[in-house]
Design an enzyme around this catalytic site. Structure first.
Site, PDB file in Angstrom:
ATOM      1  N   CYS A   1       8.872  44.527 -17.115  1.00 12.45           N
ATOM      2  CA  CYS A   1       9.716  43.709 -16.234  1.00 12.45           C
ATOM      3  C   CYS A   1      11.191  43.913 -16.518  1.00 12.45           C
ATOM      4  CB  CYS A   1       9.355  42.237 -16.390  1.00 12.45           C
ATOM      5  SG  CYS A   1      10.311  41.153 -15.321  1.00 12.45           S
TER       6      CYS A   1
ATOM      7  N   LYS B   1      14.792  46.582 -10.825  1.00 13.13           N
ATOM      8  CA  LYS B   1      14.445  46.769  -9.414  1.00 13.13           C
ATOM      9  C   LYS B   1      15.166  45.747  -8.546  1.00 13.13           C
ATOM     10  CE  LYS B   1      11.250  44.515  -7.832  1.00 13.13           C
ATOM     11  NZ  LYS B   1       9.931  43.834  -7.759  1.00 13.13           N
TER      12      LYS B   1
ATOM     13  N   CYS C   1      10.743  44.480 -12.738  1.00 12.86           N
ATOM     14  CA  CYS C   1      11.321  43.418 -11.902  1.00 12.86           C
ATOM     15  C   CYS C   1      12.834  43.324 -11.970  1.00 12.86           C
ATOM     16  CB  CYS C   1      10.756  42.056 -12.286  1.00 12.86           C
ATOM     17  SG  CYS C   1       9.178  42.045 -13.116  1.00 12.86           S
TER      18      CYS C   1
ATOM     19  N   TYR D   1       3.160  47.152  -3.141  1.00 12.71           N
ATOM     20  CA  TYR D   1       4.475  46.512  -3.137  1.00 12.71           C
ATOM     21  C   TYR D   1       5.528  47.341  -3.858  1.00 12.71           C
ATOM     22  CZ  TYR D   1       3.972  44.866  -7.990  1.00 12.71           C
ATOM     23  OH  TYR D   1       3.842  44.807  -9.351  1.00 12.71           O
TER      24      TYR D   1
ATOM     25  N   GLU E   1       8.847  48.416  -1.851  1.00 10.05           N
ATOM     26  CA  GLU E   1      10.148  47.954  -2.340  1.00 10.05           C
ATOM     27  C   GLU E   1      11.105  49.124  -2.564  1.00 10.05           C
ATOM     28  OE1 GLU E   1       8.860  43.802  -4.552  1.00 10.05           O
ATOM     29  OE2 GLU E   1       8.886  45.659  -5.707  1.00 10.05           O
TER      30      GLU E   1
ATOM     31  N   HIS F   1      18.460  21.102   8.374  1.00 13.56           N
ATOM     32  CA  HIS F   1      18.956  21.796   9.558  1.00 13.56           C
ATOM     33  C   HIS F   1      20.442  22.152   9.399  1.00 13.56           C
ATOM     34  CE1 HIS F   1      19.073  22.909  13.788  1.00 13.56           C
ATOM     35  NE2 HIS F   1      20.215  22.257  13.886  1.00 13.56           N
TER      36      HIS F   1
ATOM     37  N   GLU G   1      13.273  24.975   7.544  1.00 15.27           N
ATOM     38  CA  GLU G   1      12.872  23.800   8.324  1.00 15.27           C
ATOM     39  C   GLU G   1      11.747  24.120   9.299  1.00 15.27           C
ATOM     40  OE1 GLU G   1      15.517  22.171  11.347  1.00 15.27           O
ATOM     41  OE2 GLU G   1      16.674  24.035  11.330  1.00 15.27           O
TER      42      GLU G   1
END
Length: 448
Positions: A43, A51, A48, A177, A181, A437, A442
């Site tokens: 990682c 990246k 992670c 993934y 990515e 909002h 939302e």
């Protein structure tokens, strides 16, 4: 009673090993951890963290374009690949040192070198033999390459952060993934990108709406997909790497670099697990729900067990192990309901069941709520960007079984929703919640 050098010896200073060693030490255990690489694991070193930094870097090209719609003068930015590689590695080294310092503060001894088993209670690191009452294996995973002609000319995700020159023509082999990515990253940084996948769509195993909407967005960004095919051969020529596809449907493509992202496997080579009698099943260390192997004093966490290969999961497994064995607080990790994200462009995040999984579980007794719209951020730009939000609801119980979002800020939105889903929230609960909002989030509580 046998005297051991350590109460706990951890093999691998990645996410799971670091978490377990520090937690065990906090309970008073004498702990050592061995690592033959930088401290931090996949990682921090080549996953992670670097990246995600590259993801951020790749997004600026679109921000420059979108700014024009908001009154900013058009700019002609110039990207410096070598500068990005330099600063990313600088951050990796900074985090490596932080992890070393944290081990020292926790009272955990760091031993530099690759650890191998001599027998069930003895580990060898270099010329040193060490005994331990309990042993935790946390060696992670590594990229796997298919065996085809010319595969040695490809790179893996390990080398992506160290390329000496920027590949203007870039190909990715694999639709998981990692491949998705990096295809998005390189596209955002200005490369001409081709992605090669065996199926019609990327991200096999994710909800189909996730896969289709990401692929649609990536195609709009200029990424070329070679679908329903695979690579047969890679030829190195003066013009670059010539990629030969299986079958006759796709013409060869010449690129400057090819990322092989066809899968990962547990990093077990060199451990000599047979000397400890540790069972390996389908290439991974076999463990019970509490991370114990078939040897009652040897445990394993993280990617080397090939359960759910995510950094936060490895950390949670490591801490649960330490709490159980040294804190006398028995617990184990539930691997269901874990949220995850794909930091592609567009981004996606998900928690709970896919629509296919939900139908397998409750049949057709489902209500699917789905919305697709242009987020407000892009309303003053000419960007053709969309958000897709999907809720999967059990008609009988009204429970939310799955949440899937594609679009800007998807990961940040789903992280909070994961709490609600895992607590058993219903559609009625969502409907009773007032939205913020204006925001994309939302829409989750206004779907009808």
């Amino acid at each position: 009673m046998t005297n051991f050098d350590y109460d706990l010896f951890v093999i691998g200073a990645g996410s799971g090993g670091l978490a377990a060693s520090k937690r065990a030490a906090s309970y008073g255990a004498k702990v050592a951890i061995a690592e033959g690489d930088l401290v931090g694991g996949t990682c921090v070193i080549r996953g992670c963290v670097p990246k995600k930094l590259m993801v951020y870097a790749s997004q600026f090209s679109k921000l420059y374009q979108n700014a024009v719609g908001y009154g900013w003068e058009k700019a002609e930015p110039n990207f410096d690949w070598n500068k990005l590689v330099e600063v990313v590695q600088k951050e990796v080294m900074r985090l490596n040192q932080i992890h070393i310092n944290n081990l020292e503060k926790a009272g955990v001894e760091l031993i530099n070198g690759m650890a191998t088993f001599v027998d069930p209670h003895t580990i060898e690191v270099g010329d040193r033999k060490i005994t331990a009452d309990k042993i935790l294996i946390a060696v992670g995973g590594k990229p796997a390459k298919p065996d085809i002609e010319g595969i040695e000319h490809s790179i893996t995700s390990n080398e992506m952060f160290h390329l000496s020159t920027f590949p203007k023509r870039f190909a990715v082999w694999g639709g998981g993934y990692i491949g998705v990515e990096f295809a998005s990253i390189m596209n955002g940084l200005g490369a001409e990108v081709t992605e090669i996948i065996r199926r019609d769509y990327i991200l096999h195993g994710f909800d189909q709406d996730i896969a289709q909407n990401i692929q649609e967005g990536m195609t709009k960004h200029g990424i070329q997909f070679k679908t329903q095919t695979t690579l047969e051969k890679i030829e190195k020529t003066d013009e670059g790497l010539n990629l030969i596809f299986a079958g006759e449907e796709h013409e060869p493509v010449t690129v400057d670099a090819l990322l092989c992202a066809t899968g990962r496997k547990p990093n077990l080579s060199g451990l000599n697990l047979e000397n400890a009698g540790v069972e390996v099943l389908l290439g991974a260390i076999a463990v019970s729900p509490d991370s114990c192997t078939n040897q009652s004093h040897i445990y394993a966490v993280g990617d080397c067990t090939d359960r759910m290969n995510l950094t936060p999961v490895a950390i949670a497994e490591g801490r649960a192990f330490a709490d159980t064995v040294f804190g006398h607080l028995p617990r184990h990790i539930n691997h269901t309901g874990i949220p995850t994200a794909v930091f592609s462009q567009p981004e996606a995040s998900t928690v709970g069941l896919t629509e296919e999984e939900a139908r397998d579980k409750v049949g057709e007794n489902l209500t699917i709520y789905r919305a697709k719209f242009r987020p407000m951020f892009y309303s003053l730009t000419d960007a053709d960007e969309k958000v897709m939000i999907k809720l999967i609801v059990d008609k009988t119980t009204d429970r939310i079984l799955g949440v899937h979002i594609v679009g800007k800020d998807a990961a940040e939105i789903v992280q909070g929703l994961a709490i609600a889903v895992n607590m058993g929230a219903t559609k009625k609960d969502f409907d009773a919640t007032i939205g913020i909002h204006p925001s994309t989030a939302e829409e989750v509580v206004t779907l009808r």
